[in-house]
Design an enzyme around this catalytic site. Structure first.
Site, PDB file in Angstrom:
ATOM      1  CD  GLU A 181       4.175  -2.395  -1.262  1.00  0.00           C
ATOM      2  OE1 GLU A 181       4.174  -2.770  -0.089  1.00  0.00           O
ATOM      3  OE2 GLU A 181       3.513  -1.427  -1.662  1.00  0.00           O
ATOM      4  CD  GLU A 186      -3.371   0.923  -0.640  1.00  0.00           C
ATOM      5  OE1 GLU A 186      -3.088   1.839   0.138  1.00  0.00           O
ATOM      6  OE2 GLU A 186      -3.362  -0.287  -0.316  1.00  0.00           O
ATOM      7  CG  ASN A 218       1.632   2.530   3.919  1.00  0.00           C
ATOM      8  OD1 ASN A 218       1.121   3.525   4.436  1.00  0.00           O
ATOM      9  ND2 ASN A 218       1.343   2.129   2.684  1.00  0.00           N
ATOM     10  CG  HIS A 235       1.253   2.220  -1.713  1.00  0.00           C
ATOM     11  ND1 HIS A 235      -0.002   1.704  -1.940  1.00  0.00           N
ATOM     12  CD2 HIS A 235       1.826   1.423  -0.769  1.00  0.00           C
ATOM     13  CE1 HIS A 235      -0.177   0.640  -1.168  1.00  0.00           C
ATOM     14  NE2 HIS A 235       0.910   0.449  -0.441  1.00  0.00           N
ATOM     15  CB  SER A 248      -0.291 -10.420   2.690  1.00  0.00           C
ATOM     16  OG  SER A 248      -1.459  -9.817   2.140  1.00  0.00           O
ATOM     17  CE  LYS A 276      -1.662  -0.087   2.977  1.00  0.00           C
ATOM     18  NZ  LYS A 276      -2.233  -1.093   2.112  1.00  0.00           N
ATOM     19  N   GLY A 313      -2.846  -6.378   1.093  1.00  0.00           N
ATOM     20  CA  GLY A 313      -4.065  -6.356   1.905  1.00  0.00           C
ATOM     21  C   GLY A 313      -5.006  -7.513   1.606  1.00  0.00           C
TER      22      GLY A 313
HETATM   23  C1  PEP Z   1       1.283  -1.969   1.666  1.00  0.00           C
HETATM   24  O1  PEP Z   1       0.396  -1.208   1.910  1.00  0.00           O
HETATM   25  O2  PEP Z   1       2.304  -1.528   1.132  1.00  0.00           O
HETATM   26  C2  PEP Z   1       1.117  -3.382   1.984  1.00  0.00           C
HETATM   27  C3  PEP Z   1       2.039  -4.208   1.587  1.00  0.00           C
HETATM   28  O3  PEP Z   1      -0.019  -3.742   2.689  1.00  0.00           O
HETATM   29  P1  PEP Z   1      -0.307  -5.170   3.387  1.00  0.00           P
HETATM   30  O4  PEP Z   1       0.921  -5.508   4.191  1.00  0.00           O
HETATM   31  O5  PEP Z   1      -1.507  -4.940   4.246  1.00  0.00           O
HETATM   32  O6  PEP Z   1      -0.548  -6.154   2.288  1.00  0.00           O
END
Ligand code: PEP
Length: 250
Positions: A166, A96, A9, A94, A212, A11, A172
């Site tokens: 997640e 976000e 992703n 997601h 992460s 973003k 992040g």
């Molecule tokens: C994500 O955006 O779905 C995500 C898991 O980000 P990151 O890997 O940066 O934590």
């Protein structure tokens, strides 16, 4: 039989030329990969990246889509527009989108059903905040997001849905759920799917972990029996980190 599925992703990162460059590098380096792979660039780069990925083993994904087919919806991008340029998968729900843009389970469900009605694959993201986890609400949050996100989705359409667990506190932040901890939540998600759709569907549903994921933790996460892949944010922005995640088995 489930197979591993690694998705990136991107973003709100990368210009069109930067996206094309990364897509080309991934296409070259991952051409022999056994795993299912998807990348989701920004909307502005989808068309150009679609052309790069033609004939490759990497699926093109979008990071979101509007809840209607077309009409007066300023700022939205429709499933028809995405399909038109070769998008095969859409990430929905997601964290976000849920927390920054206040998307509700009802809205996410509308998008899930619309995408599936147009034969688009869906990655449905679920996960708890740190406050919810600390309040002992992890299971109720995740099961509500699954049940409401999948409302009205039949068992046949479910084969086009991937779940991404997640934990919001791990996205992040550099913090990762331990493989044991993540696996336990994945097993719980699978039990919710079992309750909704039965044993066969629960056995077959692919559940990615996101939060992460990096080259040095990918293999230990995906070694767990209920972790079938990864949804990768930050580490998907560079071939140096995304390629080894996809190649976690080598
Ligand atoms: C994500 O955006 O779905 C995500 C898991 O980000 P990151 O890997 O940066 O934590």
């Amino acid at each position: 039989m489930r197979s591993y599925y690694i998705a990136g992703n991107w973003k709100m990162h990368k210009t069109v030329s930067e996206s094309v460059q990364l897509a080309q590098e991934l296409k070259d380096k991952l051409s022999g990969s056994k795993e299912k792979i998807m990348i989701a660039p920004a909307f502005t780069a989808l068309d150009a990246v679609s052309k790069v990925l033609k004939g490759s083993n990497i699926l093109l994904g979008a990071q979101n889509m509007g809840p209607e087919e077309q009409g007066a919806h300023t700022g939205e991008v429709s499933v028809l527009m995405l399909k038109d340029i070769g998008v095969k998968v859409v990430i929905l729900g997601h964290s976000e989108r849920r927390h920054t843009y206040l998307e509700t389970d009802a809205l996410i469900n509308k998008k899930v059903r619309l995408a599936l009605a147009h034969d688009m694959e869906v990655i449905l993201c679920v996960g708890e905040t740190l406050a919810e986890r600390e309040a002992g609400m992890l299971e109720s949050v995740v099961s509500t997001q699954l049940k409401e996100g999948l409302a009205g989705v039949g068992v046949d359409a479910l084969s086009k849905v991937t779940i991404a667990y997640e934990p919001v506190w791990a996205i992040g932040t550099g913090k990762t759920a331990t493989p044991e901890d993540a696996d336990a939540v994945h097993a719980y998600c699978r039990s919710v799917i079992r309750g909704l759709y039965g044993e066969e569907a629960a056995k077959n549903v692919v559940i990615q972990y996101g939060g992460s994921v990096k080259p040095d933790n990918a293999a230990s996460l995906m070694a767990k029996p209920n972790i079938d892949g990864a949804l990768v944010g930050g580490a998907s922005l560079d071939a140096k980190t995304f390629v080894p995640i996809v190649q976690f088995r080598s």
